[in-house]
Design a protein around this motif. Structure first.
Motif, PDB file in Angstrom:
ATOM      1  N   ASP A 267       0.835  -1.219   0.000  1.00 33.80           N
ATOM      2  CA  ASP A 267       0.000   0.000   0.000  1.00 33.80           C
ATOM      3  C   ASP A 267       0.860   1.255   0.000  1.00 33.80           C
ATOM      4  OD1 ASP A 267      -2.285  -1.538  -0.011  1.00 33.80           O
ATOM      5  OD2 ASP A 267      -2.550  -1.477   2.163  1.00 33.80           O
ATOM      6  N   LEU A 270       2.411   1.629  -3.521  1.00 35.03           N
ATOM      7  CA  LEU A 270       1.368   1.998  -4.484  1.00 35.03           C
ATOM      8  C   LEU A 270       0.982   3.466  -4.327  1.00 35.03           C
ATOM      9  CD1 LEU A 270      -0.654   1.293  -6.680  1.00 35.03           C
ATOM     10  CD2 LEU A 270      -2.200   0.447  -4.901  1.00 35.03           C
ATOM     11  N   HIS A 274       1.316   6.551  -7.113  1.00 37.72           N
ATOM     12  CA  HIS A 274       0.256   7.495  -7.496  1.00 37.72           C
ATOM     13  C   HIS A 274       0.726   8.940  -7.317  1.00 37.72           C
ATOM     14  CE1 HIS A 274      -2.978   4.817  -8.515  1.00 37.72           C
ATOM     15  NE2 HIS A 274      -2.894   4.174  -7.366  1.00 37.72           N
ATOM     16  N   GLU A 286       0.330  -0.188 -13.565  1.00 38.76           N
ATOM     17  CA  GLU A 286      -0.626  -1.053 -12.879  1.00 38.76           C
ATOM     18  C   GLU A 286       0.113  -1.929 -11.881  1.00 38.76           C
ATOM     19  OE1 GLU A 286      -3.958  -4.564 -13.818  1.00 38.76           O
ATOM     20  OE2 GLU A 286      -2.704  -3.735 -15.433  1.00 38.76           O
ATOM     21  N   PHE A 287      -0.401  -1.979 -10.663  1.00 36.92           N
ATOM     22  CA  PHE A 287       0.101  -2.909  -9.654  1.00 36.92           C
ATOM     23  C   PHE A 287      -0.887  -4.068  -9.576  1.00 36.92           C
ATOM     24  CE2 PHE A 287       3.017   0.274  -8.843  1.00 36.92           C
ATOM     25  CZ  PHE A 287       3.841   0.024  -7.749  1.00 36.92           C
TER      26      PHE A 287
END
Length: 408
Positions: A267, A270, A274, A286-287
């Protein structure tokens, strides 16, 4: 027929070791009565095994009495020998003493379990094969009898002294003095071991891992854009943030980046992606998170990726590099562990300094993007050639079984 007792962390349960051992055990079964002891009681069976493979699951907490095991450990000569070794390494502190005690306690508990398993094979010659060089290996060398041998593989985390293990791995010399064969997955690993610990060159050898042929199913097209994939756990040492920082520097090239894999900082990474990349109109990312290994490889095989990128701070020799090279996909990786044995810079990929900067990687990607199509095909052809010559599973595992295990 000899009995081979393979001791794993999880295999054939759960995902982590499936890519390592799925193919290797097929060759072990051909020559040995195979017994697998998995130190995993949590996951469901992930790689089904034939009926002739005996499966056991070691429960590390069952019958584990810390007080009794601690007292017994304090009565062991090797416990004090390791304290002396630790002091010689200038690592003697409370944390190290705790590590030594825990190692001995776990070893003694596993030894008791191991003896209960081998009781039914008393009349057979036994080879213990520990897939990781840890407390289970010590248990084996202190349990083995005259007609028994111990073989141990070393990869990365069980070999290198790193910040994540406090630059100290206990009982290495005491254990491996009694091992019959030490198997390294890379030349760099063998060299590191024999120059860092007590030299065991007389019984150490390199036997590379191998993977199946997964020749790319998708035609690689000429283009001035990039398709990149990274495939790893999301943890600090994988340094996925450096890929993000690199892509943030590139504005003049269309880029697609996919990361496969989950982990404890998923998290966080990611969110960082972003923050750094959402505003870039030239980039899509894309994860995908967790994927089964076969599903992940099928996906990679279906896309004409330019590169697999690995920016780890430490590695043994990543299976993912072998797997994508079998598809003809070049690799960009850091010069750590045995990575330089699979990546030849400019030939089948690009080798980064261990402490590279994002601008270094960005320069490689931008220069590659505008290479002639023939030069890109050259990289891809050589990636496949590297797999074929050095990491072909049928060649490497037959060599391991026939030329090493059967000659012990």
């Amino acid at each position: 027929m000899k009995t081979l007792i393979l001791i794993t962390n999880t295999f054939p349960y759960g995902l982590p070791e499936s890519s390592f051992l799925r193919e290797e055990v097929k060759y072990l079964r051909e020559k040995f009565r195979l017994v697998i002891i998995a130190r995993n009681i949590d996951n469901e069976l992930y790689v089904p095994q034939p009926a002739d493979v005996v499966l056991h699951r070691y429960n590390a907490s069952k019958g584990y009495n810390p007080l009794i095991l601690a007292l017994l450990s304090l009565c062991q000569r090797d416990f004090y020998k390791e304290i002396v070794n630790c002091k010689k390494q200038r690592k003697l502190r409370l944390a190290s003493l705790v590590k030594i005690l825990r190692f001995m306690m776990r070893s003694m508990h596993f030894s008791k379990y191991l003896k209960s398993i081998i009781a039914s094979f008393a009349d057979s010659d036994i080879i213990y094969y520990t897939y990781w060089n840890d407390y289970a290996t010590y248990s084996c060398v202190t349990t083995k009898k005259d007609n028994q041998r111990v073989v141990s593989r070393l990869h990365g985390g069980d070999l290198y002294k790193l910040s994540i293990n406090g630059y100290y791995l206990p009982f290495k010399d005491i254990t491996n003095d009694k091992v019959d064969k030490l198997i390294f997955i890379s030349e760099a690993g063998e060299k590191y071991y024999n120059s860092t610990y007590r030299n065991q060159a007389d019984k150490s050898c390199v036997c590379r891992l191998g993977v199946l042929h997964r020749r790319g199913k998708t035609q690689f097209h000429n283009r001035e854009s990039l398709k990149l994939v990274s495939f790893s756990y999301v943890r600090d040492i994988k340094r996925i943030d450096l890929i993000i920082d690199t892509l943030a520097l590139i504005d003049n090239i269309e880029i697609e980046w996919v990361h496969i894999g989950a982990g404890y900082i998923f998290d966080k990474v990611l969110q960082y992606a972003h923050e750094k990349l959402d505003s870039k109109s030239n980039l899509r990312f894309e994860f995908k998170g967790y994927m089964k290994n076969d599903d992940a490889l099928d996906y990679i095989n279906s896309v004409d990726f330019d590169f697999l990128i690995n920016t780890s701070s430490t590695e043994g020799l990543p299976m993912t590099m072998m797997e994508v090279m079998s598809m003809g996909i070049p690799v960009i990786g850091t010069d750590v562990g045995g990575v330089k044995e699979i990546i030849t810079n400019g030939f089948n990929g690009y080798l980064l300094d261990a402490n590279f900067s994002p601008s270094d990687l960005a320069k490689i990607l931008m220069e590659y993007c505008f290479l002639p199509y023939e030069d890109k095909l050259f990289l891809r052809s050589n990636a496949f050639k590297m797999w074929k010559e050095k990491y072909n599973e049928s060649v490497n595992f037959r060599h391991f079984v026939n030329d090493i295990l059967l000659k012990l």
